[in-house]
Design an enzyme around this catalytic site. Structure first.
Site, PDB file in Angstrom:
ATOM      1  N   HIS A 183       0.839  -1.193   0.000  1.00 24.38           N
ATOM      2  CA  HIS A 183       0.000   0.000   0.000  1.00 24.38           C
ATOM      3  C   HIS A 183       0.879   1.250   0.000  1.00 24.38           C
ATOM      4  CE1 HIS A 183      -2.731  -3.033   2.263  1.00 24.38           C
ATOM      5  NE2 HIS A 183      -2.623  -3.316   0.984  1.00 24.38           N
ATOM      6  N   VAL A 184       1.560   1.432  -1.118  1.00 24.89           N
ATOM      7  CA  VAL A 184       2.450   2.576  -1.321  1.00 24.89           C
ATOM      8  C   VAL A 184       1.655   3.615  -2.117  1.00 24.89           C
ATOM      9  CG1 VAL A 184       4.662   3.321  -2.267  1.00 24.89           C
ATOM     10  CG2 VAL A 184       4.401   0.989  -1.415  1.00 24.89           C
TER      11      VAL A 184
END
Ligand SMILES: Cc1cc2nc3c(=O)[nH]c(=O)nc-3n(C[C@H](O)[C@H](O)[C@H](O)COP(=O)(O)OP(=O)(O)OC[C@H]3O[C@@H](n4cnc5c(N)ncnc54)[C@H](O)[C@@H]3O)c2cc1C
Length: 587
Positions: A516-517
């Site tokens: 979850h960048v």
């Protein structure tokens, strides 16, 4: 370079966002749509009994090949960045379906106040309480505006769960802290495996509000509004990092591809690696003409198009814009430019590892089976005396314990690190161990950003993306606050021993945290502070849209995909209903 016939729409990337946009435009318009995906084709039948932990979970058989393209990383702008030779803290996907093929399927919505984080935080705490070097922003879209699109995304995927707030009616057993929702989840919660049930009971006894994790690993068989049917989950444990063998986990290839394949106006080209957006653009504005790419035979091609979508995931979206020189690159020293700013990576760590008496049957599970509490999330608890803002969720997942990755975890009380004592303890605890994870918000900071690396290049000779990223005191203190709470729950679960997480120090690229960048091409209501407008349309290039979590101004504690899909639906609707009638700036 060969020039191909012009199409109406080109979509770069064949993951969740790219294929959802292709399905929507293919279904609701007569536009000719081409999807360009750098990886190979995929279908559910590809995921069979030859999938094993070594090839897929350890050697990362479905991910981007890091020897061809990776990123460089440094903690501060004064350091020299080095390339990540192996994927570690996040796992970029490649191939049709993207990371949505091998994702876990945990599907919460983002808390309503996250969308207005800057204004709400100032309103409640005053600007002095915000970290000095923060770069947090409002999204330019509110939860209320997004709610109908969240509902559509949940119906599309057949999310399993228990609502906790239907139009303001709080329902025990669901997440009573969630934003209002217009309907119950499409399917009931997944089965709750033993470890997660222990967590649920302990958390409840301590006064928390546990609820089943919303899951794209659908509980019973389900047919979605497009008429696509899927089997129910069998809890085989080959989920996260694997494609689902029976198609029970919602994946782009099992719920979007079957619809797209019926649309004669949509075609998908795999092995098509896009290198540039071709445009007649200055910093003040202009128009994209198409994209150039290397095709499956290695030949360079130019695909002209009227309307262009980048759907290549956070890092690739940002890199393609930087390589193509669309927009002004962010400069952290002057604060000027917007492209590349607000890089965030969700705070994620095993807050407490519990060692239990009884076997936990952890070989069974699915990527999203488990129980969660949101009592410590966002601004849902009193931060008055606390030295940090925001928070996160505590999760007890039962994903299916894998022997190579998980064997050998022993309590701190076992002093031997090898030999027969260690082996005995490792065997004993193999199925008696589980962790309670914190998944927390990551605020945006001025000095966490992306640009092009001046030294390292990919296999085509193009500069790699450089990440400048580190934790700040806010995240470290949030961790210090959450760890004892998780330890307390683990003890209440009856754990014989509990190992607390050692704390957040510098950003560690070797420990898997989540994929979850976010950030780089963020959305907002002003071109001075964002790359795309609230419809994900590029502020300067009105026929270019940038889909996915590159648009998130900061990282919420929720997993991003439901929000990514909701935003994609909203953009698709706006294109069909407004943009095509008047192809101009939407905001
Ligand atoms: C192991 C794992 C577990 C996850 N679990 C969850 C979860 O439980 N819940 C959740 O919400 N999210 C989860 N995610 C994140 C989720 O997978 C992503 O949010 C989602 O897939 C993003 O969709 P996307 O379309 O933006 O990008 P992607 O799915 O990454 O798709 C992008 C596509 O673009 C292609 N591409 C990239 N560059 C180019 C180029 N230059 N030319 C052509 N094609 C290109 C890629 O090959 C890829 O197929 C997980 C991710 C991973 C890796």
């Amino acid at each position: 370079m060969k020039t191909l016939p012009t199409v109406d729409v080109v979509i770069v990337g064949g993951g969740w966002t790219g294929l959802l946009m292709a399905k929507e435009l293919g279904s609701h318009t007569a536009l000719s749509v081409v999807v360009l995906e750098r990886g190979g084709p995929r279908k559910t039948d590809d995921y069979g009994e030859d999938m094993d932990e070594l090839d897929y979970a350890i050697r990362l058989g479905m991910m981007q090949d890091a020897s061809r393209e990776t990123v460089t990383l440094r903690h501060t702008a004064s350091q020299r960045a080095l390339p990540l030779r192996q994927h570690g803290s996040f796992l970029p996907g490649s191939g049709l379906g993207g990371a949505g093929e091998h994702w876990s399927g945990i599907c919460p919505r983002i808390l309503p106040d996250c969308f207005e984080l800057l204004s709400r935080s100032i309103e409640k705490y005053g600007s002095n309480r915000l970290p000095e070097d923060h770069a947090i922003q409002d999204w330019g879209v509110t939860y209320d505006e997004l709610e109908p699109h969240y509902t559509r995304a949940e119906l599309l995927l057949g999310i399993s769960g228990k609502a906790g707030n239907i139009r303001g009616n709080h329902i025990e057993g669901g997440n009573v802290f969630e934003g209002w929702r217009s309907a119950e989840y499409p399917t009931p919660p997944t089965k709750i495996p033993y470890f997660s049930a222990l967590f649920r009971d302990a958390a409840k006894a301590l006064g928390y509000h546990p609820y089943p994790i919303p899951a794209a690993t659908t509980s019973p068989a389900y047919t979605n509004p497009d008429g696509v049917a899927r089997a129910g989950c069998t809890y085989c444990g080959f989920c996260e990092r694997f494609g689902c063998m029976i198609g029970a986990k919602a994946q782009p290839t099992n719920i979007l591809l079957p619809v797209i394949q019926k649309r004669k106006n949509v075609s998908i080209r795999t092995g098509a690696w896009v290198r540039r957006i071709v445009h007649d653009t200055t910093q003040s504005g202009g128009r994209a003409r198409g994209v150039s790419y290397i095709d499956a035979s290695g030949e360079e091609a130019f695909q002209p198009a009227e309307l262009i979508f980048l759907a290549t995931w956070t890092l690739n979206n940002t890199r393609l814009l930087l390589l193509s020189q669309v927009g002004e690159t962010y400069n952290p020293a002057s604060g000027k430019g917007t492209l590349g700013r607000n890089l965030t990576h969700q705070v994620n760590f095993p807050a407490a590892t519990a060692f239990c008496d009884k076997p936990l049957n952890r070989f069974m599970g699915s990527g999203a089976a488990g129980v969660c509490i949101s009592d410590l999330d966002g601004d849902l608890f009193d931060h008055g005396e606390l030295p940090f803002l925001r928070g996160g969720t505590l999760l007890a997942l039962s994903m299916g314990f894998r022997p190579i990755a998980n064997f050998g975890v022993v309590p701190q009380g076992v002093k031997a690190r090898w030999g027969s004592e260690w082996k005995k303890a490792a065997l004993h605890y193999y199925d008696r161990t589980g962790s309670i994870n914190l998944q927390g918000e990551h605020l945006a900071y001025r000095d966490n950003y992306m640009d092009l690396d001046p030294i390292y290049k990919d296999h085509f000779g193009d500069p790699l993306l450089r990440l400048t990223l580190d934790w700040r005191e806010n995240e470290r203190r949030m961790a210090e606050f959450a760890i004892p709470k998780a330890v307390e729950i683990a003890r209440a679960m009856g754990a014989k021993e509990v190992t607390p997480f050692s704390g957040l120090r510098s950003y560690d690229a070797t420990r898997y945290q989540s994929s979850h960048v976010q950030g780089g091409a963020i959305m907002g209501s002003s071109p001075d502070r964002s790359v795309v407008n609230p419809y994900l349309q590029h502020w300067q290039v009105s026929n270019l849209f940038v889909l996915g979590a590159s648009a998130f101004p900061q990282n919420a504690s929720a997993n991003p995909t439901p929000t990514i899909l909701a935003l994609t639906y909203r953009t698709a609707d706006t294109i069909v209903n407004r943009y095509l009638k008047n192809p101009a700036a939407l905001a």
